[in-house]
Enzyme design. Sequence first.
Site, PDB file in Angstrom:
ATOM      1  N   GLU A  71     -34.602 -33.868 -30.966  1.00  0.00           N
ATOM      2  CA  GLU A  71     -35.728 -33.904 -31.883  1.00  0.00           C
ATOM      3  C   GLU A  71     -36.734 -32.772 -31.671  1.00  0.00           C
ATOM      4  OE1 GLU A  71     -37.242 -37.802 -33.818  1.00  0.00           O
ATOM      5  OE2 GLU A  71     -38.609 -37.396 -32.161  1.00  0.00           O
TER       6      GLU A  71
ATOM      7  N   ARG B 197     -40.044 -47.894 -34.033  1.00  0.00           N
ATOM      8  CA  ARG B 197     -41.008 -48.859 -34.572  1.00  0.00           C
ATOM      9  C   ARG B 197     -40.789 -48.989 -36.080  1.00  0.00           C
ATOM     10  NH1 ARG B 197     -43.597 -45.254 -31.427  1.00  0.00           N
ATOM     11  NH2 ARG B 197     -44.749 -44.277 -33.150  1.00  0.00           N
TER      12      ARG B 197
ATOM     13  N   ARG C 247     -34.127 -44.649 -35.740  1.00  0.00           N
ATOM     14  CA  ARG C 247     -34.098 -44.587 -34.276  1.00  0.00           C
ATOM     15  C   ARG C 247     -33.317 -45.724 -33.616  1.00  0.00           C
ATOM     16  NH1 ARG C 247     -40.091 -42.382 -32.294  1.00  0.00           N
ATOM     17  NH2 ARG C 247     -39.716 -40.192 -32.866  1.00  0.00           N
TER      18      ARG C 247
ATOM     19  N   GLU D  34     -14.545 -58.905 -35.976  1.00  0.00           N
ATOM     20  CA  GLU D  34     -13.542 -59.808 -36.525  1.00  0.00           C
ATOM     21  C   GLU D  34     -13.725 -61.230 -36.018  1.00  0.00           C
ATOM     22  OE1 GLU D  34     -11.358 -55.805 -35.765  1.00  0.00           O
ATOM     23  OE2 GLU D  34     -13.116 -56.895 -35.045  1.00  0.00           O
TER      24      GLU D  34
ATOM     25  N   CYS E 273      -8.826 -54.009 -32.577  1.00  0.00           N
ATOM     26  CA  CYS E 273      -8.379 -53.668 -31.219  1.00  0.00           C
ATOM     27  C   CYS E 273      -7.193 -54.531 -30.821  1.00  0.00           C
ATOM     28  CB  CYS E 273      -9.525 -53.819 -30.225  1.00  0.00           C
ATOM     29  SG  CYS E 273     -10.113 -55.506 -29.985  1.00  0.00           S
TER      30      CYS E 273
ATOM     31  N   HIS F 290     -16.507 -59.214 -30.978  1.00  0.00           N
ATOM     32  CA  HIS F 290     -16.321 -58.129 -31.921  1.00  0.00           C
ATOM     33  C   HIS F 290     -16.504 -58.654 -33.342  1.00  0.00           C
ATOM     34  CE1 HIS F 290     -13.824 -55.371 -29.026  1.00  0.00           C
ATOM     35  NE2 HIS F 290     -14.977 -55.763 -28.515  1.00  0.00           N
TER      36      HIS F 290
ATOM     37  N   TRP G  16     -49.892 -33.757 -39.564  1.00  0.00           N
ATOM     38  CA  TRP G  16     -48.470 -34.011 -39.664  1.00  0.00           C
ATOM     39  C   TRP G  16     -47.882 -32.983 -40.622  1.00  0.00           C
ATOM     40  CZ3 TRP G  16     -46.149 -37.396 -36.499  1.00  0.00           C
ATOM     41  CH2 TRP G  16     -46.938 -38.389 -35.917  1.00  0.00           C
TER      42      TRP G  16
ATOM     43  N   LEU H  76     -41.887 -41.803 -28.564  1.00  0.00           N
ATOM     44  CA  LEU H  76     -40.437 -41.743 -28.771  1.00  0.00           C
ATOM     45  C   LEU H  76     -39.793 -43.127 -28.784  1.00  0.00           C
ATOM     46  CD1 LEU H  76     -39.270 -38.626 -26.711  1.00  0.00           C
ATOM     47  CD2 LEU H  76     -39.894 -38.776 -29.123  1.00  0.00           C
TER      48      LEU H  76
ATOM     49  N   GLY I 140     -38.495 -29.425 -28.875  1.00  0.00           N
ATOM     50  CA  GLY I 140     -38.977 -28.492 -29.890  1.00  0.00           C
ATOM     51  C   GLY I 140     -37.982 -27.409 -30.212  1.00  0.00           C
TER      52      GLY I 140
END
Length: 374
Positions: A301, A213, A190, A58, A81, A56, A176, A210, A303
């Site tokens: 995302e 990149r 992403r 810490e 935690c 973790h 586009w 999808l 349609g």
Amino acid sequence: MPAEDGDATSEFMRLALTEADLALGTTSPNPAVGAVLVKAGVVVGVGRTQPPGAAHAEVMALAQAGDRARGATAYVTLEPCAHHGRTPPCTEALIAAGVSAVHYAIDDPDAHVSGRGRTQLEAAGVHVEVGDGARQSARLLEGYLKHRRTGLPAVVVKYAASLDGRIAASSGDSRWVSGPETLAWAHANRPKLDAIVVGSGTVTVDDPQLTARPEGATGPVHQPVRVVLDARGRTSPSARVLQPGAPTLIVTTEASPDAWRSSMRAAGAEVLVLPEDDGHVDLRALLAVLGARGMLTVLFEGGGIVLGSAFDRRLVDRVQAVIAPIIIGAASAPAAVAGRGVERMAQAPRLRDIEVTRLGDDVLIEGIPVWPGA
């Protein structure tokens, strides 16, 4: 994650928040946490949560600080935690290292923690302060916080639309709507996601990969699960979303042919059969499955039909609307959000906590939808 004007967040917590942001997407079902150790005003250790089963935030910061951790102050974006899971409690590590004070941003709603971290630290004589960077940490961890409270992931709806609300021309051509800066922003975000959800119509028309990149990436990039909603079995086995590079989950119903499901599996996808809802995949059932798999943040995302279904069912937790300076005009051009919608303006959800960002010539409007009477 830089603080906004007028924000009282300390410089050390800002550094911890930056570390937490870098961990987003790689830690699920654990929270993405950042930690900074400071001694005599000097940063001696920095860390962020590693993938599940590893250290973790810490512990990472303590390892970097070594003996300098004794007497230091820890700045952590979430309550440490206090239980044994895949790793030992962070509270024990902080106490053993001799940390004198812990400043953390927000309490952890997880039933295994939920105040126990603070109690253990204070019982050991560690000074604890809560609230530094609270708003930014809650924003960064909104998926984790929702998941721990409801078992469901946070749903983010994203679309790019023209000034008149269209996502494509009348022919369906959508390349586009938005500009290159928006594309770069989308790919940069992403890797912070657990899954990206699209409908079969988007796959058929746009044939997207999808995958994440991001520009300038030099090492491995976390890839969210690609989720395709296909109630009837329209996706082609040659679709790019089935190519290697990221895992793919095809979600369908009993209405799809067995042979088509076999072809999806042969192409490398996992196939999940869920109930129907108004002729489409039941989105509530989908979110329950994704939550059970430990996913914290899911991006819808496209349609327009998929996004409309999410809005009609009040499943949306955050909206990211990119508005491009273009007019399409055609009455038959697809809208960004389709579905039943509302009959009266008073029934429409409005956004709160609105943020507006320029992405080149495009404008990103982001906020949390609030439904009347909710």
